[in-house]
Design an enzyme around this catalytic site. Structure first.
Site: not given
Lengths: 286, 286, 286, 286, 286, 286
Positions: B142, B204, B225
């Protein structure tokens, strides 16, 4: 004025290089190796961009272009438009296309939309904070390198105005220039001699005395840098509408309303672009 | 481990295109028209970069390169180094060069240093928050489009580790991939068949059940997660050191210490890059 | 005004890509095959740039950069400066460097200097033609694709002012915009709502009636398009200095003095950039 | 020869970067702010490119590409083709598309078409001036930096031939090379040793004596530089068709016919590209 | 001819973009992470490029530029020159510079030098194979995408000539063109009408009958494609020196000498560039 | 493992710049002058790509993209897929489009397909040579500058695995690093301190003694450089599966099987990319 400004999106020609660079940065040398291993080349998927929090949206074009650069046949259907407010959980746009392309475009699309919507949302808050006063909010050159045009566009989506775009589209005389030129008058004379008839000249002053010296010389805009509220009020009185006044420095949510109420015309806020938190937006498979 | 990591600056060859693009963006078509009007072409000046607030510094190379691109003969003398902490008001670097060049490079240099130092400073805070636990802080994808390598470098200056650089240097299997492949085992098999022997594979998972299924298949890393703290603790017990565990989602200053104390190995924090406020740095004529 | 404008050369950073592209265009895939066949790799030569005809010089930086891109150690000593007048036969600059580099840079250097000096020389003639009137000469966007910033710089070397640089640094409302917006007032209102406080707004009118409608709305500049001399005079009277007036259309050496004498402030001349003959300049081995 | 040359347009792949750069130069950072303020994003318009004066057309592809880069769905219907003559007022092409795109592409399209058609028109005049003689007109490397391929194409649209494209596709031995090599014979020997079997060799001579020395050595072409008419005639006699002869220097409308009548094969004219006035072309809303 | 051709290195301006791209490709997003972890930023080292096998060297400039792009102050001292033969183990060049820069440049420098020297070495072998005949070896357009100019330069270092550089610097009429044009005569007429006076025209024929048809039309070169040895001999007789003859197709070490002995002027060999094995070169710390 | 790896083609976004550069390199300044002279602008043609020899195909996407860049409407119908084997004479793909575009794309398409298929074919041979052993073949960084991602993709089409992509996606500690760090342990500690949790660490050793020192420190991979077969066998015994072992150096068709039979996990072969002969592929008009 009764005519609202249109939110005018930038031409794709100007956005595409930014998005392409962002995709290349994420794809690296060989692209999304996870999808290449796990997702068939011809798989197809639908998904929805949705805001996780309430906010002002900007950057949908970036998402569309990111998707289309990886799948020219992908469908991108916006549900809201840039400059509109989004509710948490409601869709911003529906997309459909090659699954590898959608997954590879996701992060780039989100990174751009989140940042631009973050800026638009923060700007909206400043604009609302001064609502009802005559003051307009504007941005600065404190933008992310490589994203200036997009970030200033996001500021406009937030309801504020753009300050100059860079060093070449308006003159802004600061203390260094005054020192070299030998004062306000010679600096303004030099600026006028050089500037074309479509270039505005702004002068930054840091005291009422300097303002007084500057007013009869009629620059287009005078920036009052780090003035106390009382001095801002006095400056507004002295100026009496002859010149556009811009307040600058020390602007935050605690101070902006009071600054606006002094009667200045424009308030510039660096934080709009240098410190806006991202708006939380996600992409949900549909 | 007794050997501290070196803060390894990026090669100039990789930084220069970013800085050049930023300068071009600010200079526009004709450059700094104010300086061209007010500052003689051969004027010379000295100045000092100084932090206005305490923080961790990153990005001095950007400032040096910005200056040198506009004046190849300019002097740039760093006082601190990237990865060091700066006191407010103390100089970061002293510069000297053509006055027009210094003034035109100023905003680009500051925009880059402020952003990178802002990221390094925020990262430092997270690193300090988990000090004494075995957990390491890491970043995400990000990042700001166009600045990923620099921002991940700033994260390292802040004392954290870099997650994968993009889509092509490690495999990260998420829910979409599991859905298409038909579960954890076939997804991991597909990943292993495709990955070279120098590529790590991360999986994940979003539940303890999924973790249990995954552990015997030995991915290099498992990302937990949005696990509750109790589930993180349970996951650490179940894993017993066989696989690197990464906690992800809902990480902020209120939660990071507790997450670290569950015993996970790595904690990834998106905010390091998507929402770090700029560190206030200025350039003062000297 | 008593302060003459400085001739402010563009930053090398902006000129270099243009010169590099020109060199690459001339060198093609393998460079100067004649020199490679006939001139030893380490031969050295001196030469002099000289104008063959009297004219106003612009573009010396281009010549310097062309030479240095091919021989970083070459010497370039300007004898005159951009914006000065050159006598036929007298040297403009002396150069010395690797012979292959000098010969390969020659055509690119000359092509740029000849064109820019041609524009400066033509501009100077227009500026002289209106000397003593209050009118200033300005250019248009009718520039050579890829060379706009350099050509507008050459116009400034010729003593005239630059009009807007492109579509984004000033607003210019023309007939098409008026038609869509429904007239002068709504068009100006839309423009004001969109424009930042550092953007000037110009309105093109094609009749005295339109001028009358526009004057109370106070755009920054009004362009009088293809007005007869009598109408220009009447427009100046009506305006009485409240707005900057620009005459446009049908300007040539036969008409420009009379147009200037009507009292308009600015006269824009497309021919400055779209039809200036090159100034004859050569490079002589010394 | 009975087969007329085809006017072979350049591949779009080669034109597009030039047009894209021109658009970016005009759009600047944020595009056409006037249209963004005054023209709705989805407005549509039709328009017609028309010549204001009689002339030879070149560059329609540039106009098409400019339009399509801003609106991929725009319609561009050529009425004439490059290399044809246009009557004043008659349409060259009809276009239809997004109104903002049409208005933003207008100036770029016109700047390119006007320049290229100006070159084609001037070339046509030179070609007509030598009609009936055996001489062909050709261009030089005195082209606008960045536009060489397009300008040489325009010369072909005007009915002339292209000289070499740059420094690497043919050998042209001039005085500097002769001086270094020690005369015509060693220079030609060096050239032959270096040149591939598909590279032509031209030799520039400045006297009949030099021509006499060169003829037995059979370069492919001999350039007679600045020869008097009587010397040109003598050179043609001496050469007797064994080598292609090119006259160069001092060519203008007063001299070109007489030069052609001396019997030379080719006449090169620098003015075709360095001093052609633009052909007046406009875009009219339809 | 008594004058040997100079080995004329390409201008750095043309080589640098290739080397820069190669470095960027190897450095990826963050550069050499091993050196960043293990080698201090200011460490210094000396090293020597050495051939591991005997061969003809080409590409030393690439190595120099790779090194200097990463360390502008590095020392590069060539021991041999391009076009010379190197003994195994003997140094080609000595270098000294920043250790990280040397290690990061190593692979790029070697990849370029090994490939180019491989081509030069293979070319040398073909040139030697035809020594004493009148035939010259030449290359084709079967080059590595992105490296054509460098590879054709390596061919010249090997002692052969360059064929045309690409599609635009010479005309080569093949069967497809003949089919469309309706035969040899109309194709050559069309070619002559289009070609400038510095462009050579080559015609490919695949039979003696076609050669007979072509000879009176005097193209500059005729390519005899896949002719049997007996037909090549017959073609040489028929041509009697009036046109340059190029043999093409089926050329390898078993056939090239016999082909050369037929009397053709030029023999083109695709394998020079499409299948040359790399020459083994290494970098040894010194 | 029962799941075969997918041959995952690279994203077009990453291939297109390579193909575009290759086309520009071949088209030069003005494109295919032969076709422009001899083929009407609107002629159409069909053709077939066909292998002249048996081989493993890679690079069909390059051919498709080359064609489409010159004719966006062209049809490209693959008959085989990358990673499949082709019989001589059988079609690989059928194409149809503008004749000038097809002819101009031909060489670029073939140059890329031939090289990549040559690499895939050579790789296949190495993969077959070790079939039945547990060893996998992998490539190196000895790739063609500018083509690394494509060449490593071709290696995967040949059935082998990719080694690291460049200097930034994995750590590879060699003798130089060991020398500077002072041995295996400190070098590995430095590497671990710097590397993110998704970066693998490989250590090159050149003796069994060094291997013994390294094994307890558990790097992810150990490269056995130029080990004799007996030492490779001993190394496999010593390692007992705790670390991935890579054999490197002196690998060719005479040695690879024996190396594989020692029990190493991975064998890296530089020749796959630096010395693969092109696969003969042609384009036949249909």
């Amino acid at each position: 004025m009764s005519v609202p400004p249109m939110i005018a999106s930038l031409p794709d020609l100007l956005i595409e290089p930014v998005v392409r660079r962002a995709l290349e940065e994420d794809l690296g040398r060989t692209g999304d190796i996870t999808a290449q291993a796990c997702i068939p080349a011809d798989a197809h998927m639908r998904a929805v961009f949705a805001a996780r929090k309430e906010g002002r949206i900007a950057g949908l074009d970036c998402a569309r272009i990111a998707l289309r650069l990886l799948d020219p046949h992908a469908v991108f259907e916006p549900v809201v438009r840039d400059g509109e407010d989004a509710e948490p959980g409601l869709p911003l746009a529906r997309i459909e296309g090659n699954a590898r392309a959608v997954l590879a475009a996701e992060r780039t699309a989100l990174n751009l939309m989140q940042r631009l919507s973050g800026i638009a949302t923060l700007t909206r808050a400043y604009v609302r904070a001064v609502e009802g006063t005559g003051a307009r909010i504007t941005d600065t050159r404190k933008t992310t390198p490589g994203l200036r045009a997009l970030e200033k566009y996001a500021v406009r989506c937030g309801g504020a105005l753009s300050h100059r775009l860079g060093l070449d589209d308006a003159i802004l005389i600061k203390d260094n220039h005054l020192a070299v030129c030998g004062g306000v008058r010679p600096a303004l004379e030099r600026a006028r001699a050089a500037a074309g008839h479509l270039v505005k000249i702004e002068l930054e002053v840091d005291s009422l005395a300097q303002l007084e010296e500057a007013l009869p010389l009629k620059p287009d805009v005078i920036m009052l840098d780090n003035f106390a509220l009382s001095d801002l009020r006095r400056a507004v009185q002295m100026t009496a509408g002859r010149v556009v006044l811009e307040a600058s420095g020390g602007v935050n949510f605690d101070t902006v309303r009071a600054i606006a109420e002094t009667g200045v015309d424009v308030i510039s806020v660096g934080a709009l672009t240098h410190s806006a938190p991202a708006l939380d937006i996600g992409l949900d498979a549909a």
